[in-house]
Design a protein around this motif. Structure first.
Motif, PDB file in Angstrom:
ATOM      1  N   ALA A  97       0.818  -1.210   0.000  1.00  0.00           N
ATOM      2  CA  ALA A  97       0.000   0.000   0.000  1.00  0.00           C
ATOM      3  C   ALA A  97       0.854   1.263   0.000  1.00  0.00           C
ATOM      4  O   ALA A  97       1.927   1.322   0.603  1.00  0.00           O
ATOM      5  CB  ALA A  97      -0.924   0.003   1.214  1.00  0.00           C
ATOM      6  N   SER A 214      -4.727   2.067  -0.219  1.00  0.00           N
ATOM      7  CA  SER A 214      -4.605   2.528  -1.603  1.00  0.00           C
ATOM      8  C   SER A 214      -3.264   2.082  -2.173  1.00  0.00           C
ATOM      9  O   SER A 214      -2.275   1.946  -1.445  1.00  0.00           O
ATOM     10  CB  SER A 214      -4.702   4.058  -1.658  1.00  0.00           C
ATOM     11  OG  SER A 214      -5.937   4.503  -1.144  1.00  0.00           O
ATOM     12  N   PRO A 220      -8.228   0.373  -4.813  1.00  0.00           N
ATOM     13  CA  PRO A 220      -8.183   0.436  -3.352  1.00  0.00           C
ATOM     14  C   PRO A 220      -9.012  -0.687  -2.730  1.00  0.00           C
ATOM     15  O   PRO A 220      -9.906  -1.250  -3.373  1.00  0.00           O
ATOM     16  CB  PRO A 220      -8.770   1.810  -3.040  1.00  0.00           C
ATOM     17  CG  PRO A 220      -9.656   2.115  -4.209  1.00  0.00           C
ATOM     18  CD  PRO A 220      -8.966   1.501  -5.394  1.00  0.00           C
ATOM     19  N   THR A 221      -8.705  -1.008  -1.481  1.00  0.00           N
ATOM     20  CA  THR A 221      -9.434  -2.050  -0.768  1.00  0.00           C
ATOM     21  C   THR A 221      -9.883  -1.543   0.598  1.00  0.00           C
ATOM     22  O   THR A 221      -9.355  -0.551   1.114  1.00  0.00           O
ATOM     23  CB  THR A 221      -8.571  -3.316  -0.554  1.00  0.00           C
ATOM     24  OG1 THR A 221      -7.458  -2.975   0.287  1.00  0.00           O
ATOM     25  CG2 THR A 221      -8.068  -3.883  -1.858  1.00  0.00           C
ATOM     26  N   ASP A 234     -13.033  -5.065  -2.357  1.00  0.00           N
ATOM     27  CA  ASP A 234     -12.530  -4.102  -3.340  1.00  0.00           C
ATOM     28  C   ASP A 234     -13.609  -3.652  -4.313  1.00  0.00           C
ATOM     29  O   ASP A 234     -13.323  -3.000  -5.308  1.00  0.00           O
ATOM     30  CB  ASP A 234     -11.330  -4.673  -4.101  1.00  0.00           C
ATOM     31  CG  ASP A 234     -11.666  -5.945  -4.882  1.00  0.00           C
ATOM     32  OD1 ASP A 234     -12.857  -6.344  -4.917  1.00  0.00           O
ATOM     33  OD2 ASP A 234     -10.736  -6.539  -5.463  1.00  0.00           O
ATOM     34  N   ARG A 243     -15.088   4.951   2.408  1.00  0.00           N
ATOM     35  CA  ARG A 243     -14.288   6.178   2.409  1.00  0.00           C
ATOM     36  C   ARG A 243     -15.117   7.355   2.907  1.00  0.00           C
ATOM     37  O   ARG A 243     -14.627   8.204   3.664  1.00  0.00           O
ATOM     38  CB  ARG A 243     -13.764   6.452   0.995  1.00  0.00           C
ATOM     39  CG  ARG A 243     -13.098   7.800   0.796  1.00  0.00           C
ATOM     40  CD  ARG A 243     -11.844   7.967   1.635  1.00  0.00           C
ATOM     41  NE  ARG A 243     -10.764   7.119   1.173  1.00  0.00           N
ATOM     42  CZ  ARG A 243      -9.541   7.132   1.688  1.00  0.00           C
ATOM     43  NH1 ARG A 243      -9.276   7.968   2.698  1.00  0.00           N
ATOM     44  NH2 ARG A 243      -8.625   6.314   1.241  1.00  0.00           N
TER      45      ARG A 243
END
Length: 277
Positions: A97, A214, A220-221, A234, A243
């Motif tokens: 990440a 990210s 992103p997960t 994901d 988010r």
């Protein structure tokens, strides 16, 4: 074995199983019958979709006359795993990440835990485990924490609920040291740190930990955790919603400066409590 290569090793397990089964002139159904599972189950082992139990791996060795090969490989992949199966892939992704954003509602995140705090957490969850097992778990957690010490560390933004500061995991002395460690990491600018105070009251994701990761070259997960299970997601809509939840928590949290002051004050409270006992 590094976690990044563990899935490849399971794929190797499956490839070898298929090769040696075919060399023995057996179909998946025939081998499955002899080791007391279905042929479809054997197929899932060969595709690294499912992982066999130890007794199945041992019976496969007996039927295919592989001199304990599959049992030894199973033990390497399962017994030597320092992380629970549902979390191992998360550890791998942490290393890849470029940014990790984490919300911790009840417990200090693993990346920030001291050895003494980690010991208290593991002992609480494994009260009858032998010392060497607890030490293996602690070592795995301390190895993970090295991620934030390298020059190529990801951008790490963590939000702690005030509960994390107040619950004396391991006792007041351990907790004072833990909070001082977190404060030092923040002062060294190894992470961005905020605290969500009790005064905030209710919020959208009360009690739910979340970790957003990210990457430069991958979607992103989101990782969330429940009792003895974890979800690594994901799907774009899920990541977007999570988010949004994280941003709401971040907006409600104290500023980094006020957060640091609160953490240092809580550490001092724990130190006074330790001195009084």
């Amino acid at each position: 074995m590094a976690n990044g290569s563990r899935q490849a090793a399971w794929e190797f397990f499956g490839t070898e199983l298929k090769r040696r089964r075919e060399d023995a002139g057996l179909t998946q159904a025939e081998l499955g019958c002899r080791v007391f599972v279905s042929g479809g189950y054997i197929g899932q082992f060969e595709q690294a979709i499912r992982k066999p139990q130890l007794d199945v791996a041992s019976r496969i060795d007996e039927i295919l006359q592989t001199d304990g090969f599959f049992e030894r490989l199973w033990r390497k992949l399962i017994v030597d795993q320092p992380y629970t199966e549902y979390f191992a892939h998360v550890v791998e992704l942490e290393r890849l990440a470029t940014e990790i954003c984490e919300y911790a509602p009840t417990v200090v995140p693993g990346l920030l835990q001291t050895r003494e705090y980690a010991r208290a957490v593991f002992l609480a969850g494994n009260p009858l485990s032998p010392d060497d097992h607890i030490e293996d778990l602690i070592k795995g957690r301390m190895d993970r924490a090295q991620l934030l010490k390298g020059a190529a560390r990801p951008r790490y933004w963590v939000i702690l609920h005030e509960t994390v500061l107040r619950v004396a995991v391991g006792g007041p002395h351990v907790m004072a040291h833990q909070l001082s460690h977190i404060a030092a990491m923040a002062r060294e600018r190894k992470m961005l740190l905020q605290v969500l105070p009790f005064a905030t009251g209710a919020h959208r994701e009360m009690g739910k930990m979340m970790k957003l990761m990210s990457f430069d070259d991958a979607p992103p997960t989101v990782y969330t955790e429940a009792v003895l299970s974890g979800n690594l997601l994901d799907e774009p809509a899920v990541v977007k919603r999570t988010r949004s939840s994280y941003d709401l928590i971040r907006a409600a949290a104290l500023s980094p400066e006020a957060s640091l002051t609160l953490i240092e004050s809580a550490a001092e409270d724990h130190r006074r409590c330790a001195s009084a006992t």
